[in-house]
Design an enzyme around this catalytic site. Structure first.
Site, PDB file in Angstrom:
ATOM      1  N   PRO A   1       0.896  -1.189  -0.107  1.00  0.00           N
ATOM      2  CA  PRO A   1       0.040   0.094   0.115  1.00  0.00           C
ATOM      3  C   PRO A   1       0.782   1.357   0.014  1.00  0.00           C
ATOM      4  O   PRO A   1       1.833   1.425   0.747  1.00  0.00           O
ATOM      5  CB  PRO A   1      -0.723  -0.193   1.232  1.00  0.00           C
ATOM      6  CG  PRO A   1      -0.638  -1.649   1.524  1.00  0.00           C
ATOM      7  CD  PRO A   1       0.443  -2.207   1.164  1.00  0.00           C
ATOM      8  N   GLU A   2       0.735   2.035  -1.018  1.00  0.00           N
ATOM      9  CA  GLU A   2       1.310   3.459  -1.190  1.00  0.00           C
ATOM     10  C   GLU A   2       0.494   4.400  -1.052  1.00  0.00           C
ATOM     11  O   GLU A   2      -0.527   4.290  -0.421  1.00  0.00           O
ATOM     12  CB  GLU A   2       1.956   3.470  -2.426  1.00  0.00           C
ATOM     13  CG  GLU A   2       3.186   2.292  -2.642  1.00  0.00           C
ATOM     14  CD  GLU A   2       4.047   2.631  -3.869  1.00  0.00           C
ATOM     15  OE1 GLU A   2       4.101   3.584  -4.374  1.00  0.00           O
ATOM     16  OE2 GLU A   2       4.694   1.557  -4.343  1.00  0.00           O
TER      17      GLU A   2
ATOM     18  N   LYS B   1       2.487   7.400   3.481  1.00  0.00           N
ATOM     19  CA  LYS B   1       1.587   6.015   3.854  1.00  0.00           C
ATOM     20  C   LYS B   1       1.065   5.608   5.350  1.00  0.00           C
ATOM     21  O   LYS B   1       0.887   4.721   5.624  1.00  0.00           O
ATOM     22  CB  LYS B   1       2.929   4.794   3.687  1.00  0.00           C
ATOM     23  CG  LYS B   1       3.397   5.036   2.346  1.00  0.00           C
ATOM     24  CD  LYS B   1       4.394   3.818   2.002  1.00  0.00           C
ATOM     25  CE  LYS B   1       5.174   4.240   0.491  1.00  0.00           C
ATOM     26  NZ  LYS B   1       6.433   3.226   0.372  1.00  0.00           N
TER      27      LYS B   1
ATOM     28  N   ARG C   1      16.329  -1.410  -6.737  1.00  0.00           N
ATOM     29  CA  ARG C   1      15.079  -1.533  -6.747  1.00  0.00           C
ATOM     30  C   ARG C   1      14.626  -1.722  -8.413  1.00  0.00           C
ATOM     31  O   ARG C   1      15.509  -1.212  -9.328  1.00  0.00           O
ATOM     32  CB  ARG C   1      14.120  -0.358  -6.516  1.00  0.00           C
ATOM     33  CG  ARG C   1      14.344  -0.170  -4.999  1.00  0.00           C
ATOM     34  CD  ARG C   1      13.694  -1.346  -4.125  1.00  0.00           C
ATOM     35  NE  ARG C   1      12.293  -1.427  -4.243  1.00  0.00           N
ATOM     36  CZ  ARG C   1      11.457  -0.701  -3.524  1.00  0.00           C
ATOM     37  NH1 ARG C   1      11.740   0.297  -2.796  1.00  0.00           N
ATOM     38  NH2 ARG C   1      10.056  -1.050  -3.998  1.00  0.00           N
TER      39      ARG C   1
END
Length: 271
Positions: free
Chosen positions: A2-3, A58, A259
């Protein structure tokens, strides 16, 4: 994970369902998910009502009528589910807020990375955790300063919550694509125009994601997200390793700051 868009959706859901109902009990299956000990949590919150919310990045903060503040972090897969007590407890609802109204709020924690607890105040928490202003609230001047004080690739700089709060991996890729900035540009070498484009693209991407309740498949076709391997786009050309929305070249991916990073070598030229 969840962002910001997902947590904003949770915040709105919480406000639409859980405010102004006295808390009758709190049931916790796994106390390792608490950042406040169980006795303090229950002594503080039982009998109180939730009255308003605030989201920073967040992080979701919930205020009560008694002056206390509850903090929720949704970890990797957290969620909320409001339901009537006559129904079965939702799967993975490891923390329940039981309201006197006969309804419950389940804090869904599938992978147990989620956290919940009391904080002394929002500002004090953000300062302690070195969290920058929210990505939808930060000023262009603040963002410029935070970017230029670093000497790293722009992607990991934007992922750092002390630069700007709330944007994670796919969002940064999308922001940089919309701004036409290569993810390996050095942050301290970006000019005013480039940082201005990052600032505008951040708002555009986040507002679009919130509008569609973070349902990525509904995002506009010119978004890079439809070129990611996990895309669930309804568009006809959906699939793995898709072309850039510019339709000139295939998108590419590489590791930046550890990433996985998607970008267009035609639209995002490294200078």
């Amino acid at each position: 994970m969840p962002e910001l868009p997902e947590v904003e959706t949770y915040r709105r859901y919480f406000e639409a369902t859980c405010l102004h109902q006295p808390i009758e009990a709190i049931d916790v299956e796994d106390r390792k998910l608490l950042t406040t000990d169980y006795a303090t949590l229950t002594e503080t919150l039982i009998g109180q009502t939730f009255v308003s919310t605030k989201r920073v990045g967040k992080n979701l903060f919930i205020y009560t009528n008694g002056g206390s503040t509850l903090h929720m972090h949704f970890g990797m897969t957290g969620d909320l589910e409001y339901y009537h007590s006559s129904l079965d407890r939702p799967r993975h609802a490891r923390i329940l807020f039981i309201f006197k109204s006969g309804f419950n709020l389940g804090f869904i924690c599938p992978r147990k990375f989620e956290r919940i607890g009391l904080v002394e105040g929002v500002d004090a928490y953000l300062k302690k955790k070195k969290i920058a202003p929210d990505a939808l609230d930060i000023s262009l001047e603040e963002l410029t300063y935070n970017i230029r004080k670093r000497k790293s690739f722009i992607k990991p700089v934007l992922l750092d919550q002390s630069t700007v709060a709330g944007i994670g991996n796919w969002i940064v890729d999308e922001v940089l694509f919309q701004a036409k900035i290569h993810p390996e540009m050095l942050s301290n070498q970006l000019n005013d125009s480039e940082i201005g484009r990052i600032f505008s693209a951040t708002r555009y991407v986040l507002e679009t994601a919130i509008e569609h309740e973070a349902n990525y498949g509904r995002f506009p076709q010119h978004f890079l997200i439809h070129s990611r391997e996990w895309d669930v786009s309804p568009y006809e050309d959906a699939g793995r390793h898709k072309r850039c929305p510019c339709d000139k070249v295939e998108t590419e991916h590489m590791q930046v700051g550890g990433r996985t990073t998607y970008y267009c070598p035609e639209c995002q030229v490294l200078r």
